[in-house]
Design a protein around this motif. Sequence first.
Motif, mmCIF file in Angstrom:
data_model
loop_
_atom_site.group_PDB
_atom_site.id
_atom_site.type_symbol
_atom_site.label_atom_id
_atom_site.label_comp_id
_atom_site.label_asym_id
_atom_site.label_seq_id
_atom_site.Cartn_x
_atom_site.Cartn_y
_atom_site.Cartn_z
ATOM 1 N N GLN A 58 0.825 -1.205 0.000
ATOM 2 C CA GLN A 58 0.000 0.000 0.000
ATOM 3 C C GLN A 58 0.863 1.260 0.000
ATOM 4 O OE1 GLN A 58 -3.232 -0.276 -0.507
ATOM 5 N NE2 GLN A 58 -3.348 1.949 -0.753
ATOM 6 N N GLU A 109 0.391 4.204 -2.680
ATOM 7 C CA GLU A 109 0.226 5.611 -2.309
ATOM 8 C C GLU A 109 1.352 6.455 -2.909
ATOM 9 O OE1 GLU A 109 -2.479 6.696 -0.852
ATOM 10 O OE2 GLU A 109 -3.303 4.799 -0.132
ATOM 11 N N VAL A 155 -7.167 1.757 -5.808
ATOM 12 C CA VAL A 155 -6.683 2.005 -4.449
ATOM 13 C C VAL A 155 -7.710 1.494 -3.430
ATOM 14 C CG1 VAL A 155 -6.038 3.787 -2.764
ATOM 15 C CG2 VAL A 155 -5.227 3.967 -5.131
ATOM 16 N N SER A 192 -7.408 -2.173 -3.088
ATOM 17 C CA SER A 192 -6.202 -2.508 -2.340
ATOM 18 C C SER A 192 -6.413 -2.315 -0.836
ATOM 19 C CB SER A 192 -5.044 -1.645 -2.839
ATOM 20 O OG SER A 192 -3.866 -1.914 -2.128
ATOM 21 N N ILE A 193 -7.051 -1.216 -0.461
ATOM 22 C CA ILE A 193 -7.362 -0.953 0.947
ATOM 23 C C ILE A 193 -8.272 -2.061 1.483
ATOM 24 C CG2 ILE A 193 -8.609 0.604 2.531
ATOM 25 C CD1 ILE A 193 -5.972 1.824 1.613
ATOM 26 N N TYR A 216 -8.445 5.007 6.180
ATOM 27 C CA TYR A 216 -8.249 4.870 4.734
ATOM 28 C C TYR A 216 -9.541 4.460 4.025
ATOM 29 C CZ TYR A 216 -3.300 5.568 5.353
ATOM 30 O OH TYR A 216 -2.090 6.135 5.656
#
Length: 181
Positions: free
Chosen positions: A24, A28, A108, A111-112, A134
């Motif tokens: 992650q 980012e 994203v 992924s979180i 997040y």
Amino acid sequence: MKNKEIVTLKRSLLHDTEKELNKQIEMEGKSSAYYLSMASWCDMMGYQHAAQHLYTHAEEERQHMLKIFHYINEAGGHAIQPAISEIPHHFNSLREVFELILEHEIQVTKSINIIVDHCFSVKDFATFSFMQWYVTEQREEETLARRALELFDIIGEAGVGLWTIDQELGKLHANVNGISN
């Protein structure tokens, strides 16, 4: 006198969780570089407000990366600075920039969600709790990206449309953050 190694407390972070968090960090970091590249292209093309919006966004993504960086290290792990490569520098249109942003933010979010699911399954409730920020942030990021694309549909790109869209993009970040706070 011999140099002594610094002794740290035992780690509380599971190795698998650390690995996911480092992935992650990379995401980012790439987000920050991606938005910085887009901001530069917008600047070059005369989209001043879109550029400022993206410069601000690039810095926010960097801060998201650093937040995870600190979390890993404070939990006894080792945060890894990722190599950032394969960032595009040229785009076909302002609309394409914001279409790519939405696609990226959806990735994203996925992924979180993988990290949150992992933490729940291994009962790492500290990291699960940390990641809730997040989860909320990603909802805001996707909303922001969708609102930006809606400007193209509502205003249109013909005539002074792109100029107007650029002006509105400059206001968008403050408006979405104002609603979500």
